[in-house]
Design an enzyme around this catalytic site. Structure first.
Site, mmCIF file in Angstrom:
data_model
loop_
_atom_site.group_PDB
_atom_site.id
_atom_site.type_symbol
_atom_site.label_atom_id
_atom_site.label_comp_id
_atom_site.label_asym_id
_atom_site.label_seq_id
_atom_site.Cartn_x
_atom_site.Cartn_y
_atom_site.Cartn_z
ATOM 1 N N CYS A 210 -11.139 38.969 -36.389
ATOM 2 C CA CYS A 210 -10.393 39.259 -35.159
ATOM 3 C C CYS A 210 -11.333 39.206 -33.942
ATOM 4 C CB CYS A 210 -9.669 40.601 -35.280
ATOM 5 S SG CYS A 210 -8.320 40.789 -34.082
ATOM 6 N N HIS B 189 -6.582 40.140 -40.322
ATOM 7 C CA HIS B 189 -7.339 41.247 -40.923
ATOM 8 C C HIS B 189 -7.261 41.183 -42.453
ATOM 9 C CE1 HIS B 189 -8.376 43.579 -37.313
ATOM 10 N NE2 HIS B 189 -7.273 43.053 -36.808
ATOM 11 N N GLU C 85 -8.854 42.947 -44.515
ATOM 12 C CA GLU C 85 -9.116 44.261 -45.121
ATOM 13 C C GLU C 85 -7.858 45.093 -45.333
ATOM 14 O OE1 GLU C 85 -9.659 44.905 -40.629
ATOM 15 O OE2 GLU C 85 -9.852 43.289 -42.095
ATOM 16 N N SER D 103 -16.937 75.399 -52.441
ATOM 17 C CA SER D 103 -15.634 75.819 -51.921
ATOM 18 C C SER D 103 -14.507 75.561 -52.910
ATOM 19 C CB SER D 103 -15.324 75.070 -50.621
ATOM 20 O OG SER D 103 -15.113 73.690 -50.894
ATOM 21 N N VAL E 196 -13.155 68.893 -52.986
ATOM 22 C CA VAL E 196 -13.661 67.707 -53.681
ATOM 23 C C VAL E 196 -15.162 67.517 -53.473
ATOM 24 C CG1 VAL E 196 -13.535 65.181 -53.801
ATOM 25 C CG2 VAL E 196 -11.437 66.522 -53.636
ATOM 26 N N SER F 121 -17.813 69.450 -52.310
ATOM 27 C CA SER F 121 -18.784 70.408 -52.853
ATOM 28 C C SER F 121 -18.720 70.456 -54.374
ATOM 29 C CB SER F 121 -18.562 71.805 -52.259
ATOM 30 O OG SER F 121 -17.342 72.368 -52.678
#
Length: 526
Positions: free
Chosen positions: A86, A182, A184, A236, A239, A241
Site C-alpha cells: 500500500c 493488503h 496481511e 496474576s 496469560v 505472567s
C-alpha cells in the site's frame, strides 16, 4: 538447539498503518522471526540488524504531501528483497523514479479482484479464479486513495484491476515487489501464501521460529542470564505472567518465587484457582498475599476511573516491594512484558498515540528496586504467548479466556468501589460467562463481561417492591480490539441470563444490554 532462531529475519518498517502489527504476526506464523521498526530508523541500525528481507508497510499519509514519510535510501541498496504494501509500494515507486498521484475520491476501499499479469515469484501457483484469457484472478482487500501513475525503470506490472493499472508491480532482477492491496488481512484470501512466497522463496528464510524452538531459546537465554541466582515474579493468573512462570520453572526450577497479590478485584473464585493450579498442580513456590481490605480501603471515596487505576497500581507496587524485600536472595525480577508493550513504550518507534487509559503494569516499579529484569516474552505477540503456553502444559481454558483488565473489577464497578459491589458483580459475571459456555458462544465472541452501575432501580419480587442495583451485560466481537461491534446475542439467551441474575442474586433488580460499538465507545466502560 542447532540453529539460532533469530538468525534469519525480516525487518518491517512501519508508516503508521493499523495493520502493521498484523503483518508481523503473519510473518511469525509462517515461522520466521521479524521485528517492527519505525520508517525513520538509522541506516546503521538496518545494517546491524542485517535482515534477509525488508517489508515497507502501509500508512495513512499521502506520498504526494510535503514532508510525508519515506523509506531510508539504504533499503534499496542493501541488496535484499523488498516488499512494499500500500503506502510502502507508493513510496518505493516514488523514491525509485516512478510517480504517485493524489486520489480524487476514486480510491479503492474494500474487496477487489486483481488480474495477474505474466509470471512472478510473488504470485507463483496462486489463484482464486481464472479469467477467460487464462490469467489468474485473486480476491484482495484494498484501502487506498492515492495511486501509482508511473512505475520506476526496471519494474513491470504483475497485477491490475479495472480501476488500478498498477495493483502489483515487480523488479524481479532486484527482487523488489509492490502490492497496492493488503496481503496481511484475512479478506485477501491468498495473502498468507503471498507472504510465504516472499519470505521463504524470495528471501530464502527457513521456518525456524516455532513454539518449541522459542521455548528452547528462552530457557537457554534465561539460564545464561540468571545463573544460580533467585528470581521473583508477580503472578496474576493472567496469560503473560502464567507463561513466564512456566518458562522460569523449566529454566531454574525452585529458584523461582512467585508473589500472588489477591486484591479483592478478581473474578469469582479466581484466587483459589490460581493457587490450586500453580501451587498444587505445577508445584510452584507461591507467596499468597490477601490484600482485599488494603486495596478497598485505599480506593474508598474515589470514583474517577484514572485515579482508581493509579491507586490499584500504586498499592500493588507497595505490596510487591514489601514482599520482595523479604526475599534476601532474589537478584532478578521477572515480568510478562510482550512485544506490543515494547512497541508502545518505545514511544513508539511507531508513532504518537494519545494515552486513552493508563496501563497499571507498564513501568511504575520502585526506582530503588535493585534487581535485574527478566522478560522472556518481550519478543512475542499475544497469540505466540498462548501457543507456547499450550506447549508448556497450561490449560486451553485458561490461556484462551477473554481479556481481563489489570485493575480487574476496579474498572468494572463504575464509580466508588466497595466490597458489596464487587461481590454482586462477581456472581453476575460468572452467570453470564457460564451461560455463554452452555450456548457454545464463549469462544465465538471476543470478550464478554458484566458491569456494575452505581444506580438503583425499582423492581418487584413476588408482592414486594425492591429498590436494588443495576448491571449491564457487555459482549463484543473484534479482530484486533482497536474497533469492535456489539455481539448480536440471541434475545432468549439475554433474557435467560437476566432472569438468572435477578432471581439468584439478592441485590440486583435490573439487567441491561450494552449495544455500543467501538468507536465511539470503548470496550470497557472505564
Amino acid at each position: 538447539m542447532d540453529k539460532n532462531i533469530h538468525e534469519q529475519r525480516i525487518l518491517i518498517l512501519d508508516f503508521g498503518s493499523q495493520y502493521t502489527q498484523l503483518i508481523a504476526r503473519r510473518i511469525r506464523e509462517i515461522g520466521v522471526y521479524c521485528e517492527l521498526w519505525s520508517w525513520d530508523v538509522d541506516e546503521q541500525d538496518i545494517k546491524d540488524f542485517a535482515p534477509n528481507g525488508i517489508i515497507l508497510a502501509g500508512g495513512p499519509e499521502s506520498v504526494t504531501a510535503e514532508g510525508s514519510p519515506r523509506a531510508p535510501e539504504y533499503v534499496f541498496t542493501a541488496g535484499v528483497p523488498v516488499l512494499g504494501i500500500c503506502y510502502g509500494m507508493q513510496t518505493m515507486s516514488e523514491q525509485l523514479g516512478g510517480s504517485v498521484i493524489k486520489g480524487e475520491g476514486e480510491g479503492e476501499f474494500g474487496y477487489a479482484q486483481i488480474e495477474v499479469k505474466g509470471a512472478s515469484e510473488l504470485f507463483k501457483l496462486i489463484e482464486d479464479a481464472v479469467a477467460q484469457n487464462g490469467n489468474a484472478l485473486l480476491d484482495v482487500w484494498m484501502s487506498h486513495g492515492d495511486k501509482v501513475s508511473a512505475i520506476p525503470a526496471g519494474f513491470t506490472t504483475i497485477a491490475n484491476t479495472a480501476t488500478c493499472q498498477f495493483a502489483a508491480i515487480a523488479n524481479e532482477e532486484k527482487r523488489f515487489y509492490g502490492v497496492q492491496f493488503h496481503p496481511e488481512v484475512t479478506h485477501t484470501r491468498q495473502g498468507e501464501r503471498m507472504l510465504r512466497h516472499f519470505v521463504m522463496d524470495i528471501c530464502g528464510c527457513e521456518t525456524l521460529w516455532t513454539s518449541s524452538s522459542i521455548i528452547e531459546d528462552a530457557v537457554a537465554r534465561m539460564k545464561a542470564q540468571i545463573g544460580d541466582d533467585e528470581v521473583i515474579l508477580g503472578l496474576s493468573g493472567g496469560v503473560d505472567s502464567s507463561v513466564v512462570a512456566m518458562l522460569l520453572q523449566r529454566a531454574i526450577g525452585d529458584k523461582l518465587t512467585c508473589v500472588f497479590v489477591d486484591n479483592g478485584l478478581l473474578r469469582l473464585n479466581e484466587g483459589q484457582q490460581v493457587m490450586d493450579m500453580f501451587g498444587d498442580h505445577f508445584g510452584l513456590k507461591i507467596i499468597h498475599v490477601n490484600a482485599e481490605h488494603r486495596f478497598l480501603e485505599q480506593m474508598a471515596g474515589e470514583s474517577d476511573p484514572e485515579a482508581k487505576r493509579k491507586i490499584i497500581g500504586r498499592v500493588f507496587v507497595e505490596i510487591f516491594d514489601e514482599e520482595s524485600k523479604k526475599l534476601k536472595n532474589a537478584k532478578w525480577l521477572a515480568q510478562g512484558t510482550i512485544y506490543p508493550d515494547v512497541i508502545e513504550s518505545a514511544g513508539s518507534k511507531t508513532g504518537k498515540a494519545q494515552v486513552i487509559k493508563s496501563h497499571h503494569n507498564v513501568g511504575g516499579l520502585p526506582d530503588d528496586m535493585e534487581m535485574g529484569l527478566v522478560e522472556p516474552l518481550r519478543e512475542l505477540f499475544k497469540d505466540e504467548v498462548r501457543k507456547i503456553g499450550l506447549e508448556l502444559g497450561l490449560p486451553y481454558e485458561m490461556l484462551y479466556r477473554h481479556p481481563f483488565p489489570g485493575p480487574g473489577l476496579g474498572v468494572r464497578v463504575l464509580g466508588e468501589v466497595k466490597k458489596e459491589y464487587c461481590d454482586l458483580l462477581r456472581r453476575a459475571d460468572a452467570i453470564f460467562i457460564e451461560e455463554l459456555h452452555k450456548a457454545d458462544l464463549y469462544h465465538k465472541v471476543s470478550q464478554a463481561f458484566v458491569v456494575f452501575l452505581p444506580v438503583r432501580s425499582v423492581g418487584v419480587m413476588g408482592d414486594c417492591r425492591k429498590y436494588d442495583w443495576v448491571v449491564s451485560l457487555r459482549c463484543v466481537e473484534t479482530i484486533d480490539f482497536m474497533t469492535a461491534r456489539w455481539s448480536h446475542l440471541p434475545y432468549d439467551l439475554i433474557g435467560h441470563v437476566s432472569n438468572r441474575i435477578i432471581n439468584e442474586i439478592d441485590g440486583i433488580s435490573r439487567v441491561v444490554y450494552d449495544v455500543s460499538g467501538k468507536p465511539p465507545a470503548t470496550i470497557e466502560w472505564e
